[in-house]
Enzyme design. Structure first.
Site, PDB file in Angstrom:
ATOM      1  N   TYR A  25      20.606  14.188  32.358  1.00  0.00           N
ATOM      2  CA  TYR A  25      21.264  14.602  33.611  1.00  0.00           C
ATOM      3  C   TYR A  25      20.473  15.729  34.289  1.00  0.00           C
ATOM      4  O   TYR A  25      20.306  15.742  35.511  1.00  0.00           O
ATOM      5  CB  TYR A  25      22.701  15.044  33.292  1.00  0.00           C
ATOM      6  CG  TYR A  25      23.400  15.740  34.435  1.00  0.00           C
ATOM      7  CD1 TYR A  25      23.819  15.023  35.560  1.00  0.00           C
ATOM      8  CD2 TYR A  25      23.631  17.114  34.394  1.00  0.00           C
ATOM      9  CE1 TYR A  25      24.450  15.668  36.610  1.00  0.00           C
ATOM     10  CE2 TYR A  25      24.273  17.764  35.441  1.00  0.00           C
ATOM     11  CZ  TYR A  25      24.676  17.035  36.547  1.00  0.00           C
ATOM     12  OH  TYR A  25      25.292  17.670  37.595  1.00  0.00           O
ATOM     13  N   SER A 107      27.854  27.075  40.746  1.00  0.00           N
ATOM     14  CA  SER A 107      28.125  25.818  41.450  1.00  0.00           C
ATOM     15  C   SER A 107      29.625  25.597  41.602  1.00  0.00           C
ATOM     16  O   SER A 107      30.404  25.983  40.725  1.00  0.00           O
ATOM     17  CB  SER A 107      27.524  24.656  40.641  1.00  0.00           C
ATOM     18  OG  SER A 107      28.045  23.418  41.078  1.00  0.00           O
ATOM     19  N   GLN A 128      28.264  28.737  45.291  1.00  0.00           N
ATOM     20  CA  GLN A 128      27.782  27.563  46.047  1.00  0.00           C
ATOM     21  C   GLN A 128      28.959  26.655  46.379  1.00  0.00           C
ATOM     22  O   GLN A 128      29.768  26.318  45.517  1.00  0.00           O
ATOM     23  CB  GLN A 128      26.748  26.801  45.202  1.00  0.00           C
ATOM     24  CG  GLN A 128      26.268  25.499  45.824  1.00  0.00           C
ATOM     25  CD  GLN A 128      27.068  24.288  45.363  1.00  0.00           C
ATOM     26  OE1 GLN A 128      27.575  24.278  44.242  1.00  0.00           O
ATOM     27  NE2 GLN A 128      27.188  23.280  46.215  1.00  0.00           N
ATOM     28  N   TYR A 130      30.400  23.025  47.814  1.00  0.00           N
ATOM     29  CA  TYR A 130      30.359  21.647  48.279  1.00  0.00           C
ATOM     30  C   TYR A 130      31.590  21.469  49.151  1.00  0.00           C
ATOM     31  O   TYR A 130      32.706  21.808  48.728  1.00  0.00           O
ATOM     32  CB  TYR A 130      30.444  20.662  47.112  1.00  0.00           C
ATOM     33  CG  TYR A 130      29.132  20.394  46.409  1.00  0.00           C
ATOM     34  CD1 TYR A 130      27.983  20.066  47.120  1.00  0.00           C
ATOM     35  CD2 TYR A 130      29.051  20.435  45.027  1.00  0.00           C
ATOM     36  CE1 TYR A 130      26.786  19.802  46.475  1.00  0.00           C
ATOM     37  CE2 TYR A 130      27.846  20.174  44.363  1.00  0.00           C
ATOM     38  CZ  TYR A 130      26.725  19.856  45.098  1.00  0.00           C
ATOM     39  OH  TYR A 130      25.538  19.588  44.456  1.00  0.00           O
ATOM     40  N   ARG A 165      21.404   8.541  40.184  1.00  0.00           N
ATOM     41  CA  ARG A 165      20.443   8.727  39.097  1.00  0.00           C
ATOM     42  C   ARG A 165      20.736   7.626  38.084  1.00  0.00           C
ATOM     43  O   ARG A 165      21.831   7.575  37.513  1.00  0.00           O
ATOM     44  CB  ARG A 165      20.594  10.122  38.475  1.00  0.00           C
ATOM     45  CG  ARG A 165      20.155  11.252  39.410  1.00  0.00           C
ATOM     46  CD  ARG A 165      20.356  12.609  38.786  1.00  0.00           C
ATOM     47  NE  ARG A 165      21.744  12.869  38.487  1.00  0.00           N
ATOM     48  CZ  ARG A 165      22.636  13.381  39.347  1.00  0.00           C
ATOM     49  NH1 ARG A 165      22.259  13.710  40.560  1.00  0.00           N
ATOM     50  NH2 ARG A 165      23.888  13.560  38.980  1.00  0.00           N
ATOM     51  N   LYS A 252      21.859  25.642  52.180  1.00  0.00           N
ATOM     52  CA  LYS A 252      20.937  25.065  51.185  1.00  0.00           C
ATOM     53  C   LYS A 252      20.733  23.570  51.427  1.00  0.00           C
ATOM     54  O   LYS A 252      21.711  22.835  51.552  1.00  0.00           O
ATOM     55  CB  LYS A 252      21.522  25.267  49.781  1.00  0.00           C
ATOM     56  CG  LYS A 252      20.747  24.585  48.663  1.00  0.00           C
ATOM     57  CD  LYS A 252      21.295  24.991  47.309  1.00  0.00           C
ATOM     58  CE  LYS A 252      20.465  24.465  46.160  1.00  0.00           C
ATOM     59  NZ  LYS A 252      20.788  23.072  45.844  1.00  0.00           N
ATOM     60  N   HIS A 276      17.140  19.311  46.905  1.00  0.00           N
ATOM     61  CA  HIS A 276      18.086  19.203  45.789  1.00  0.00           C
ATOM     62  C   HIS A 276      17.343  18.826  44.496  1.00  0.00           C
ATOM     63  O   HIS A 276      17.850  18.073  43.666  1.00  0.00           O
ATOM     64  CB  HIS A 276      19.161  18.157  46.119  1.00  0.00           C
ATOM     65  CG  HIS A 276      20.529  18.491  45.580  1.00  0.00           C
ATOM     66  ND1 HIS A 276      21.562  18.931  46.377  1.00  0.00           N
ATOM     67  CD2 HIS A 276      21.042  18.440  44.327  1.00  0.00           C
ATOM     68  CE1 HIS A 276      22.643  19.119  45.636  1.00  0.00           C
ATOM     69  NE2 HIS A 276      22.352  18.837  44.383  1.00  0.00           N
TER      70      HIS A 276
HETATM   71  C1  LIG Z   1      21.345  19.354  36.627  1.00  0.00           C
HETATM   72  C2  LIG Z   1      21.364  19.820  38.054  1.00  0.00           C
HETATM   73  C3  LIG Z   1      22.572  20.052  38.680  1.00  0.00           C
HETATM   74  C4  LIG Z   1      22.581  20.532  40.001  1.00  0.00           C
HETATM   75  N1  LIG Z   1      23.781  20.835  40.587  1.00  0.00           N
HETATM   76  C5  LIG Z   1      23.792  21.362  41.839  1.00  0.00           C
HETATM   77  C6  LIG Z   1      25.019  21.788  42.426  1.00  0.00           C
HETATM   78  O1  LIG Z   1      26.083  21.712  41.834  1.00  0.00           O
HETATM   79  N2  LIG Z   1      24.962  22.279  43.692  1.00  0.00           N
HETATM   80  C7  LIG Z   1      23.784  22.398  44.389  1.00  0.00           C
HETATM   81  O2  LIG Z   1      23.792  22.843  45.527  1.00  0.00           O
HETATM   82  N3  LIG Z   1      22.616  22.034  43.822  1.00  0.00           N
HETATM   83  C8  LIG Z   1      22.593  21.543  42.573  1.00  0.00           C
HETATM   84  N4  LIG Z   1      21.406  21.206  41.996  1.00  0.00           N
HETATM   85  C9  LIG Z   1      20.133  21.466  42.728  1.00  0.00           C
HETATM   86  C10 LIG Z   1      19.589  22.840  42.361  1.00  0.00           C
HETATM   87  O3  LIG Z   1      20.414  23.869  42.866  1.00  0.00           O
HETATM   88  C11 LIG Z   1      18.182  23.045  42.932  1.00  0.00           C
HETATM   89  O4  LIG Z   1      18.166  22.726  44.300  1.00  0.00           O
HETATM   90  C12 LIG Z   1      17.129  22.209  42.192  1.00  0.00           C
HETATM   91  O5  LIG Z   1      17.413  22.158  40.826  1.00  0.00           O
HETATM   92  C13 LIG Z   1      15.749  22.799  42.421  1.00  0.00           C
HETATM   93  O6  LIG Z   1      14.777  22.055  41.794  1.00  0.00           O
HETATM   94  P1  LIG Z   1      14.196  22.398  40.322  1.00  0.00           P
HETATM   95  O7  LIG Z   1      15.233  21.935  39.330  1.00  0.00           O
HETATM   96  O8  LIG Z   1      12.954  21.605  40.261  1.00  0.00           O
HETATM   97  O9  LIG Z   1      13.998  23.904  40.241  1.00  0.00           O
HETATM   98  C14 LIG Z   1      21.369  20.728  40.690  1.00  0.00           C
HETATM   99  C15 LIG Z   1      20.154  20.495  40.036  1.00  0.00           C
HETATM  100  C16 LIG Z   1      20.147  20.046  38.722  1.00  0.00           C
HETATM  101  C17 LIG Z   1      18.817  19.842  38.038  1.00  0.00           C
END
Ligand SMILES: Cc1cc2nc3c(=O)[nH]c(=O)nc-3n(C[C@H](O)[C@H](O)[C@H](O)COP(=O)(O)O)c2cc1C
Length: 383
Positions: A25, A107, A128, A130, A165, A252, A276
């Site tokens: 995940y 989150s 954050q 949603y 995914r 964001k 993201h």
């Molecule tokens: C497992 C996972 C869960 C995520 N959940 C959220 C979330 O709940 N809200 C959000 O705005 N971004 C979420 N993101 C995006 C991250 O905030 C971020 O934009 C992203 O991980 C950046 O890329 P990187 O993992 O390569 O550093 C998630 C990313 C991952 C990997």
């Protein structure tokens, strides 16, 4: 943690310690993962100018983010269900960030609730948001974040519908979750993970549990979330959110100059150039490739932050050179969390801090505000 010298080491350790469904995940991107891969490969393609015989003895990594002093230009980004990578994951990651003096973002889809996190830590964290179809719920979330004295509201705008995914579906980590027998057996084979989750006594969406009528538990709340992402979300909603949220607003998920200008006009304190982490629009450009244009368009009025593929201090230097004020990380600290809880997150931040410090020295830089395109080489990669 002695022999851990890189984020990749933390990743390998997390892979062994965290159940496969949750590790997958974290790792995955949407669809064929083109954008996920582009985030990394485009960062790797940026080369530095090696400078010599410059006095770099006055190096200082501290700077500000949204006007607050930080020890390095880095923040922990929002990651859903961090509390299932390690028991109490959100609390441990926030402790680590605050110990080092950088922001932590909770989150909406955390396992721990806003109120529990506010009680467990000493200083304000970011929240954050949603935007769900149920605007009454959204209003109450914003009010709860304000009551918990969150330092900023981070509005995620790149998820009006969730990208797919493949591995999550195959692992039963879809919405709602329905884990397969093989996943349950796999979980039972991760004793330190299982012990941390059992002792945390938190295994549902903490911000939703008890706040959504007639819903409880990961499965039914997950189902509710799946039906609640709002494909009607528009700039009008940003106005509405601003009318409720009195504090700093970060938008964001900006990957386009037009949208960046609209975010600046909407009065965002900061925006995050982000796709993201390659988990939404597959085939979108890498975040780093869009950063210079966005920074040029709005950087003088709106603070431009960056995420997507940051795995080292060198990557932070690259993003700052191309116009980011600071970076956020997702996977890099989640690997640390899975590998070793709070000390794993501290290790991830420390690794990046040292790498940034050495890279600044070797490019002839003493201070964060000296970083610009002059640290980058114009030579193209050969071979
Ligand atoms: C497992 C996972 C869960 C995520 N959940 C959220 C979330 O709940 N809200 C959000 O705005 N971004 C979420 N993101 C995006 C991250 O905030 C971020 O934009 C992203 O991980 C950046 O890329 P990187 O993992 O390569 O550093 C998630 C990313 C991952 C990997």
């Amino acid at each position: 943690m002695k022999n851990i010298t890189s984020i990749e080491d933390l990743r390998q350790l997390a892979r062994r310690k965290v159940p496969t469904a949750f590790f997958d995940y974290t790792e995955a991107g949407s669809y064929s993962e083109e954008t996920l891969r582009a985030n990394r490969s485009d960062l790797n393609g940026i080369k530095f100018r090696q400078r010599v015989l410059v006095d770099v003895s006055a190096r200082n990594l501290s700077t500000t983010i949204l006007g607050e002093q930080v020890s390095l230009p880095l923040a922990l980004g929002p990651v859903a269900m961090a509390g299932l990578q390690h028991g109490n994951g959100e609390i441990l990651a926030c402790h680590a960030a605050q110990a080092v003096g950088i922001p932590f973002t909770m989150s909406t889809l955390s396992i721990c609730s806003i109120e529990d996190l506010a009680q467990a830590v000493e200083r304000p964290f970011w929240f954050q948001l949603y935007v769900m179809k149920d605007r009454g719920f959204v209003r109450s979330l914003i009010e709860r974040a304000a009551a918990a004295k969150c330092g900023a509201l981070m509005l995620t705008v790149d998820l009006p519908v969730p990208g797919q995914r493949h591995c999550d579906i195959k692992n039963g980590l879809s919405v709602p979750p329905s884990l397969r027998i093989k996943n349950l057996i796999n979980m039972a084979s991760k004793p330190s993970w299982a012990a941390s989750i059992v002792s945390s006594r938190r295994w549902t969406f903490g911000n939703l549990d008890g706040h959504v009528k007639g819903m409880a538990g990961l499965k039914s709340l997950g189902q509710w979330v799946g039906s609640q992402f709002d494909d009607k979300l528009s700039w009008k909603d940003v106005e509405w959110i601003k009318s409720i949220w009195p504090g700093k607003l970060i938008i964001k998920g900006i990957l386009d100059v037009e949208d960046a200008k609209a975010a600046a006009e909407a009065g965002a304190t900061a925006l995050i150039v982000s796709n993201h982490g390659g988990r939404q629009l597959d085939g979108a450009p890498s975040s780093i490739s869009m950063l210079p244009k966005v920074a040029e368009a709005v950087g003088s009025t709106t603070e431009v932050l960056f995420d997507g593929g940051v795995r080292s201090g060198q990557d932070i230097l690259r993003a700052l050179a191309l116009g980011a004020k600071s970076c956020l990380i997702g996977r890099s600290y989640i690997y640390g969390l899975g590998a070793g809880g709070e000390s794993g997150v501290l290790k991830a931040i420390e690794i990046m801090r040292k790498e940034l410090d050495v890279s600044m020295a070797l490019t002839g830089i003493n201070r964060i505000d000296e970083i610009g395109t002059s640290v980058l080489s114009r030579e193209r990669d050969v071979g």
